[in-house]
Scaffold this motif. Structure first.
Motif, PDB file in Angstrom:
ATOM      1  N   ASN A 331       0.800  -1.225   0.000  1.00  0.00           N
ATOM      2  CA  ASN A 331       0.000   0.000   0.000  1.00  0.00           C
ATOM      3  C   ASN A 331       0.831   1.273   0.000  1.00  0.00           C
ATOM      4  OD1 ASN A 331      -2.395  -1.569   0.156  1.00  0.00           O
ATOM      5  ND2 ASN A 331      -2.092  -1.757   2.374  1.00  0.00           N
ATOM      6  N   ILE A 332       1.869   1.323  -0.846  1.00  0.00           N
ATOM      7  CA  ILE A 332       2.597   2.571  -1.017  1.00  0.00           C
ATOM      8  C   ILE A 332       1.789   3.475  -1.956  1.00  0.00           C
ATOM      9  CG2 ILE A 332       4.819   1.464  -0.612  1.00  0.00           C
ATOM     10  CD1 ILE A 332       5.330   1.550  -3.612  1.00  0.00           C
ATOM     11  N   GLY A 333       2.089   4.767  -1.936  1.00  0.00           N
ATOM     12  CA  GLY A 333       1.270   5.706  -2.670  1.00  0.00           C
ATOM     13  C   GLY A 333       1.671   5.894  -4.119  1.00  0.00           C
ATOM     14  N   TYR A 334       2.954   5.665  -4.448  1.00  0.00           N
ATOM     15  CA  TYR A 334       3.450   5.883  -5.793  1.00  0.00           C
ATOM     16  C   TYR A 334       4.368   4.731  -6.184  1.00  0.00           C
ATOM     17  CZ  TYR A 334       1.769  10.689  -5.449  1.00  0.00           C
ATOM     18  OH  TYR A 334       0.974  11.790  -5.320  1.00  0.00           O
ATOM     19  N   SER A 349       0.316   6.894   0.694  1.00  0.00           N
ATOM     20  CA  SER A 349      -0.920   7.436   0.131  1.00  0.00           C
ATOM     21  C   SER A 349      -1.334   8.730   0.809  1.00  0.00           C
ATOM     22  CB  SER A 349      -2.042   6.403   0.259  1.00  0.00           C
ATOM     23  OG  SER A 349      -2.213   6.008   1.614  1.00  0.00           O
ATOM     24  N   ASP A 350      -0.716   9.043   1.960  1.00  0.00           N
ATOM     25  CA  ASP A 350      -0.999  10.284   2.681  1.00  0.00           C
ATOM     26  C   ASP A 350      -0.074  11.414   2.258  1.00  0.00           C
ATOM     27  OD1 ASP A 350       1.308   9.214   3.693  1.00  0.00           O
ATOM     28  OD2 ASP A 350       0.687   9.215   5.794  1.00  0.00           O
ATOM     29  N   ALA A 351       0.682  11.206   1.152  1.00  0.00           N
ATOM     30  CA  ALA A 351       1.609  12.220   0.619  1.00  0.00           C
ATOM     31  C   ALA A 351       2.739  12.537   1.589  1.00  0.00           C
ATOM     32  CB  ALA A 351       0.878  13.493   0.211  1.00  0.00           C
ATOM     33  N   LYS A 352       3.104  11.585   2.431  1.00  0.00           N
ATOM     34  CA  LYS A 352       4.267  11.724   3.299  1.00  0.00           C
ATOM     35  C   LYS A 352       5.402  10.852   2.753  1.00  0.00           C
ATOM     36  CE  LYS A 352       1.995  12.763   7.711  1.00  0.00           C
ATOM     37  NZ  LYS A 352       1.785  12.318   9.126  1.00  0.00           N
ATOM     38  N   SER A 371       1.555  18.806  -1.704  1.00  0.00           N
ATOM     39  CA  SER A 371       0.479  18.385  -2.602  1.00  0.00           C
ATOM     40  C   SER A 371       0.812  16.986  -3.097  1.00  0.00           C
ATOM     41  CB  SER A 371       0.361  19.343  -3.787  1.00  0.00           C
ATOM     42  OG  SER A 371       1.450  19.172  -4.670  1.00  0.00           O
ATOM     43  N   HIS A 372      -0.045  16.442  -3.962  1.00  0.00           N
ATOM     44  CA  HIS A 372       0.215  15.142  -4.579  1.00  0.00           C
ATOM     45  C   HIS A 372       0.929  15.302  -5.920  1.00  0.00           C
ATOM     46  CE1 HIS A 372      -1.847  12.261  -1.886  1.00  0.00           C
ATOM     47  NE2 HIS A 372      -2.560  13.318  -1.554  1.00  0.00           N
ATOM     48  N   ARG A 373       1.385  16.497  -6.243  1.00  0.00           N
ATOM     49  CA  ARG A 373       2.128  16.730  -7.480  1.00  0.00           C
ATOM     50  C   ARG A 373       3.616  16.521  -7.200  1.00  0.00           C
ATOM     51  NH1 ARG A 373       0.601  22.260 -10.236  1.00  0.00           N
ATOM     52  NH2 ARG A 373       1.984  21.348 -11.805  1.00  0.00           N
ATOM     53  N   ILE A 374       4.024  15.274  -7.188  1.00  0.00           N
ATOM     54  CA  ILE A 374       5.403  14.897  -6.893  1.00  0.00           C
ATOM     55  C   ILE A 374       6.069  14.530  -8.206  1.00  0.00           C
ATOM     56  CG2 ILE A 374       6.885  13.333  -5.585  1.00  0.00           C
ATOM     57  CD1 ILE A 374       4.331  12.877  -3.780  1.00  0.00           C
ATOM     58  N   SER A 375       6.959  15.391  -8.695  1.00  0.00           N
ATOM     59  CA  SER A 375       7.521  15.184 -10.025  1.00  0.00           C
ATOM     60  C   SER A 375       9.024  14.958 -10.007  1.00  0.00           C
ATOM     61  CB  SER A 375       7.200  16.386 -10.925  1.00  0.00           C
ATOM     62  OG  SER A 375       7.608  17.592 -10.315  1.00  0.00           O
ATOM     63  N   GLY A 376       9.599  14.678  -8.852  1.00  0.00           N
ATOM     64  CA  GLY A 376      11.020  14.385  -8.784  1.00  0.00           C
ATOM     65  C   GLY A 376      11.407  13.821  -7.433  1.00  0.00           C
ATOM     66  N   VAL A 380      21.032  11.901  -2.073  1.00  0.00           N
ATOM     67  CA  VAL A 380      22.485  12.049  -1.950  1.00  0.00           C
ATOM     68  C   VAL A 380      22.837  11.949  -0.471  1.00  0.00           C
ATOM     69  CG1 VAL A 380      24.502  13.498  -2.365  1.00  0.00           C
ATOM     70  CG2 VAL A 380      22.578  13.574  -3.964  1.00  0.00           C
ATOM     71  N   ASN A 381      23.516  10.858  -0.084  1.00  0.00           N
ATOM     72  CA  ASN A 381      23.931  10.660   1.305  1.00  0.00           C
ATOM     73  C   ASN A 381      22.793  10.822   2.301  1.00  0.00           C
ATOM     74  OD1 ASN A 381      26.631  12.591   0.188  1.00  0.00           O
ATOM     75  ND2 ASN A 381      26.701  10.378   0.398  1.00  0.00           N
ATOM     76  N   ASP A 382      21.691  10.130   2.054  1.00  0.00           N
ATOM     77  CA  ASP A 382      20.521  10.156   2.926  1.00  0.00           C
ATOM     78  C   ASP A 382      19.865  11.533   3.000  1.00  0.00           C
ATOM     79  OD1 ASP A 382      19.824   7.582   3.899  1.00  0.00           O
ATOM     80  OD2 ASP A 382      21.701   7.542   5.010  1.00  0.00           O
ATOM     81  N   HIS A 383      20.216  12.421   2.080  1.00  0.00           N
ATOM     82  CA  HIS A 383      19.498  13.678   1.911  1.00  0.00           C
ATOM     83  C   HIS A 383      18.582  13.526   0.698  1.00  0.00           C
ATOM     84  CE1 HIS A 383      22.734  15.056   4.490  1.00  0.00           C
ATOM     85  NE2 HIS A 383      22.110  16.221   4.656  1.00  0.00           N
ATOM     86  N   LEU A 384      17.325  13.848   0.860  1.00  0.00           N
ATOM     87  CA  LEU A 384      16.365  13.736  -0.231  1.00  0.00           C
ATOM     88  C   LEU A 384      16.271  15.050  -0.997  1.00  0.00           C
ATOM     89  CD1 LEU A 384      13.457  11.887   1.593  1.00  0.00           C
ATOM     90  CD2 LEU A 384      14.967  10.915  -0.133  1.00  0.00           C
ATOM     91  N   PHE A 385      16.298  14.955  -2.308  1.00  0.00           N
ATOM     92  CA  PHE A 385      15.999  16.081  -3.168  1.00  0.00           C
ATOM     93  C   PHE A 385      14.642  15.775  -3.803  1.00  0.00           C
ATOM     94  CE2 PHE A 385      20.420  16.479  -2.476  1.00  0.00           C
ATOM     95  CZ  PHE A 385      20.762  17.809  -2.696  1.00  0.00           C
ATOM     96  N   VAL A 386      13.627  16.539  -3.419  1.00  0.00           N
ATOM     97  CA  VAL A 386      12.276  16.267  -3.887  1.00  0.00           C
ATOM     98  C   VAL A 386      11.733  17.473  -4.625  1.00  0.00           C
ATOM     99  CG1 VAL A 386      11.764  14.583  -2.083  1.00  0.00           C
ATOM    100  CG2 VAL A 386      11.281  16.993  -1.666  1.00  0.00           C
ATOM    101  N   LYS A 387      10.998  17.200  -5.701  1.00  0.00           N
ATOM    102  CA  LYS A 387      10.321  18.255  -6.446  1.00  0.00           C
ATOM    103  C   LYS A 387       8.860  18.215  -6.051  1.00  0.00           C
ATOM    104  CE  LYS A 387      10.591  20.507 -10.938  1.00  0.00           C
ATOM    105  NZ  LYS A 387      10.989  20.367 -12.359  1.00  0.00           N
ATOM    106  N   ASP A 388       8.488  19.119  -5.161  1.00  0.00           N
ATOM    107  CA  ASP A 388       7.167  19.152  -4.561  1.00  0.00           C
ATOM    108  C   ASP A 388       6.392  20.319  -5.153  1.00  0.00           C
ATOM    109  OD1 ASP A 388       4.939  19.114  -2.975  1.00  0.00           O
ATOM    110  OD2 ASP A 388       5.982  19.440  -1.076  1.00  0.00           O
ATOM    111  N   ASN A 389       5.398  20.002  -5.999  1.00  0.00           N
ATOM    112  CA  ASN A 389       4.598  21.036  -6.654  1.00  0.00           C
ATOM    113  C   ASN A 389       5.495  22.041  -7.385  1.00  0.00           C
ATOM    114  OD1 ASN A 389       2.198  22.194  -7.424  1.00  0.00           O
ATOM    115  ND2 ASN A 389       1.993  23.436  -5.576  1.00  0.00           N
TER     116      ASN A 389
END
Length: 408
Positions: A331-334, A349-352, A371-376, A380-389
């Motif tokens: 039950n993962i969201g993506y 699924s809770d966008a976390k 938001s649920h607009r996750i496009s990236g 890098v070394n347990d640091h997350l680079f996320v593209k959030d909205n």
């Protein structure tokens, strides 16, 4: 099914709108249903669509233009009183002052801190968030499975800004150089050379010091991965087969007549995600073997196991020697994830964003998407680079602090 242009009902499975003639041919790679062109998410299963194509089940998160437009409406203005109630005005000003003071206190003492700057310096306080060094082999493989949008060494980080131009950042997230390269993906940093695919997915190279860049191969390449002086890639121009480009001889060779996606290297073996299985390819003997005989999205190798996501929205793994498999998370969201040497990161699924350490049984939340607009999603070394909205952020997964790098 509703036409995105004329908003009239269209029969399911139509290739063209019978009312206005717009093309309507776009299948979801997960459930196979037709979607409207340029849709970001499937209207039937809700999963992210892959850049308007059905050929790559993971990655290719280049945003498409919005396709929905609200109808123009005309409203009659309401009659309002112009009498000013000074008592209400005074109370409103006092409430605003108190709210502003409270917000400043919260931002200074909150566990999750947001430092915002669109182009240059984020903040000196970002030092409490970012402690980076060169990406590990597992992280690099994980990033390339998700379009390879970030690469790092001990000094600099390479990624694209909000204008989709490739930039060089220092460890404080300051832009120290902007290159005349747009839509660079599958970044492979080797010394001072950055191998990448350009906006036309041609194999290219950048000298990170001089800024000189050139096209090496005029092919349509995906999942390009550097290994031992060669660039291995999926040749989309030849039925998505496996090819290799020798950097020294500047020649490409076809290795395998098989639809392949991302790849992992272990000695002489390449583990390849295929259309309906995971296979191994021995670079010495040229022999192939089926490791896992079901469809998966992406795969990352670690300590004798290949980790992957399934069409049923679960994370599993298979032992490459015994071929025994198991489901780790349901039950993962993506249908995408990233891995470090220590943990798996996935979106619920809770966008976390959750972190599951390999030595623990329960995941912990490390970031809440806006938001649920996750496009990236890169690491890098347990640091997350996320593209959030459309905003690029860096998240320290140890203390859950984050900072905005590029704000749309």
């Amino acid at each position: 099914m509703i036409c995105p242009r004329c908003h009239k009902e269209v029969p399911e499975g139509s290739h063209f709108c019978p009312h206005c003639g717009i093309p309507l041919d776009d299948k979801c790679p997960h459930c196979g249903h037709q979607n409207i062109p340029g849709a970001k998410f499937c209207a039937f299963c809700g999963r992210p669509l892959v850049g308007g194509t059905t050929r790559r089940p993971q990655g290719s998160f280049t945003p498409t233009e919005d396709i929905y437009h609200e109808e123009e409406k005309t409203y009659e203005p309401e009659k309002v009183s112009h009498k000013v109630n000074w008592k209400i005005v005074l109370i409103s000003v006092l409430v605003l002052i108190l709210a502003t003071t409270g917000a400043q206190y919260y931002l200074q003492h909150s566990k999750s801190i947001k430092f915002s700057d669109s182009n240059t310096s984020v903040s000196e306080q970002i030092n409490s968030i970012v402690k980076l060094k060169k990406t590990t082999v597992i992280e690099q493989s994980s990033n390339l499975s998700n379009d390879g949008m970030v690469a790092a060494d001990d000094h600099y980080i390479y990624m694209s800004n909000t204008n989709n131009k490739l930039v060089k950042l220092d460890k404080n997230m300051n832009v120290v150089k902007t290159y005349d390269i747009k839509y660079a993906t599958y970044l492979n940093l080797v010394g001072e050379k950055l191998y990448y695919t350009d906006r036309d997915h041609h194999i290219s190279v950048l000298d990170t010091n001089t800024g000189k860049h050139e096209t090496l191969q005029d092919v349509s390449a995906f999942y390009m991965t550097y290994h031992d002086g060669k660039l291995y890639y999926q040749n989309d121009s030849d039925n998505e087969n496996l090819y290799v480009y020798d950097i020294s001889s500047k020649t490409s060779t076809k290795l395998l007549d098989e639809h392949i996606y991302n790849m992992n290297f272990n000695g002489d073996i390449i583990y390849l995600t295929g259309k309906s299985s995971i296979i191994s390819y021995n670079m010495t003997t040229k022999a192939t073997d089926t490791i896992y005989n079901e469809q998966v999205y992406g795969s990352v190798y670690r300590d004798g196991y290949l980790y992957f996501t399934t069409p049923k929205m679960a994370i599993g793994r298979v032992n490459v020697q015994t071929k025994e498999s198991q489901i780790i998370l349901n039950n993962i969201g993506y249908s995408m994830f990233v891995m470090s040497d220590e943990a798996i990161y996935y979106v619920g699924s809770d966008a976390k964003m959750y972190r599951l350490d390999f030595n623990k049984k329960e995941p912990t939340a490390v970031y809440q998407f806006q938001s649920h607009r996750i496009s990236g999603m890169q690491i890098v070394n347990d640091h997350l680079f996320v593209k959030d909205n459309q905003d690029w952020k860096v998240v320290n997964t140890s203390n859950t602090k984050y900072a905005v790098i590029f704000e749309n």
